[in-house]
Scaffold this active site. Structure first.
Site, mmCIF file in Angstrom:
data_model
loop_
_atom_site.group_PDB
_atom_site.id
_atom_site.type_symbol
_atom_site.label_atom_id
_atom_site.label_comp_id
_atom_site.label_asym_id
_atom_site.label_seq_id
_atom_site.Cartn_x
_atom_site.Cartn_y
_atom_site.Cartn_z
ATOM 1 C CD GLU A 7 -1.288 7.590 6.592
ATOM 2 O OE1 GLU A 7 -0.186 7.648 7.160
ATOM 3 O OE2 GLU A 7 -1.552 6.758 5.711
ATOM 4 C CG ASP A 40 -1.784 1.220 1.352
ATOM 5 O OD1 ASP A 40 -2.356 1.620 0.326
ATOM 6 O OD2 ASP A 40 -1.890 1.805 2.445
ATOM 7 C CB SER A 41 0.141 4.744 -0.778
ATOM 8 O OG SER A 41 -1.064 4.787 -0.038
ATOM 9 C CB CYS A 81 -2.981 0.828 -2.439
ATOM 10 S SG CYS A 81 -2.994 2.603 -2.765
ATOM 11 C CG ASN A 82 -9.295 1.152 -3.228
ATOM 12 O OD1 ASN A 82 -10.192 0.526 -3.758
ATOM 13 N ND2 ASN A 82 -9.006 1.002 -1.944
ATOM 14 C CG HIS A 124 -5.939 5.205 4.754
ATOM 15 N ND1 HIS A 124 -5.234 4.765 3.670
ATOM 16 C CD2 HIS A 124 -5.036 5.772 5.592
ATOM 17 C CE1 HIS A 124 -3.955 5.075 3.829
ATOM 18 N NE2 HIS A 124 -3.814 5.692 4.989
ATOM 19 C CB CYS A 173 -9.689 4.944 0.276
ATOM 20 S SG CYS A 173 -8.178 5.416 1.135
HETATM 21 N N1 DGL Z 1 -4.600 3.498 0.718
HETATM 22 C C1 DGL Z 1 -4.822 4.374 -0.403
HETATM 23 C C2 DGL Z 1 -5.985 3.851 -1.257
HETATM 24 O O1 DGL Z 1 -6.551 2.799 -0.997
HETATM 25 C C3 DGL Z 1 -5.078 5.792 -0.014
HETATM 26 C C4 DGL Z 1 -3.933 6.506 0.641
HETATM 27 C C5 DGL Z 1 -3.173 7.390 -0.287
HETATM 28 O O2 DGL Z 1 -3.702 8.399 -0.774
HETATM 29 O O3 DGL Z 1 -2.013 7.105 -0.508
HETATM 30 O O4 DGL Z 1 -6.337 4.501 -2.215
#
Ligand code: DGL
Length: 270
Positions: free
Chosen positions: A154, A10-11, A73-74, A189, A187
């Site tokens: 976060e 993931d990011s 991560c989407n 998160h 997302c």
């Molecule tokens: N986890 C990322 C997603 O699912 C979102 C966080 C980011 O913007 O890096 O899109």
């Protein structure tokens, strides 16, 4: 049978929300997680930047001999899947959007009003609508970018008025105008604010793609004969910034103590 680890990335820390489901459904499997906590968020960056960072992460995971890559991560799934499959033709690579889109397409009908909330990059990719409508035309799908959710999550600003007000700021009109009855947490998160969403919009049916991708991982491992037979429990969590936020969140999401985790720093810029 294949006892090599699954690479999940993931990011940042959002992708951790997939891990408890994965451990529950596939207890024999071993995971190497990578969160690019030093460079998160990706969701408001240029697509070319997201693609460059993603190649670096995938190269790192490939160097760890993973048997599968799971994009938790989407934002990355919406922009990088074809390039990754081309770069690693011999490693199965799963994105998080397609399994969720299938679940929506086959679980909803024309009477439903489906809302997608996600980062700016994911929403502007149009990937959720495209995938849902590809499986079932005629469904009513509405999208909304909600970029301030990630930085608040976060920071651990979750169970309080600031988060509730931010949710209402983005979503009240969107929910009302489009009469949304089904909401996709687009997302990784966002499962962390599921309780806030359920409290603010109680009639809502919520789709959590973190569940859907784990089901897909399971079926792909089965189909390809890649299921593990045993697990030495050596799950390793890499982050490009081993920040306090990351350590706190990983303990919260996995409901475990820091001393029980293998946490490692990995700087991809080097
Ligand atoms: N986890 C990322 C997603 O699912 C979102 C966080 C980011 O913007 O890096 O899109």
């Amino acid at each position: 049978m294949d006892n090599r680890p699954i690479g999940v990335f993931d990011s940042g820390l959002g992708g951790l929300t997939c891990i408890p489901h994965l451990f529950k459904e596939l207890p024999e499997e071993r995971v190497i997680y990578f969160g690019d906590t030093a460079r998160t968020p990706y969701g408001s960056k240029a697509i070319s930047t997201v693609q460059t960072y993603t190649n670096q992460i995938a190269d790192f995971l490939a160097s760890k001999d993973v048997k599968m890559m799971v994009i938790a991560c989407n934002t990355i799934s919406s922009t990088c899947l074809p390039q990754l499959r081309q770069r690693f033709p011999n490693i199965p690579i799963l994105g998080i959007i397609e399994p969720a889109a299938q679940r929506v397409a086959f679980g909803c009908d024309e009477s439903n009003r489906i809302g997608i909330i996600a980062t700016k990059v994911t929403i502007s990719s149009g990937m959720y609508e495209e995938s849902i409508l590809h499986h079932r035309q005629g469904l009513h799908v509405f999208s909304k970018a909600t970029p301030a959710f990630v930085p608040l999550i976060e920071e651990g600003i979750i169970e309080n008025d600031i988060m509730d007000l931010t949710i209402q700021y983005y979503m009240d009109d969107f929910m009302k105008e489009n009469q949304i009855d089904t909401l996709v947490l687009g997302c990784t998160h966002y499962p962390l604010i599921r309780r806030n969403l359920e409290r603010l919009y109680p009639a809502l049916s919520i789709v959590n793609p973190s569940y859907e991708i784990v089901a897909k991982v399971q079926s792909q491992l089965e189909d390809r004969g890649l299921l593990a037979e045993e697990n030495d429990r050596e799950n390793v969590f890499y982050a490009s910034d081993l920040s306090e936020n990351f350590v706190n969140m990983i303990q919260k999401v996995l409901e475990t103590e820091k001393s029980d985790l293998i946490l490692k720093f990995k700087n991809l810029d080097l």
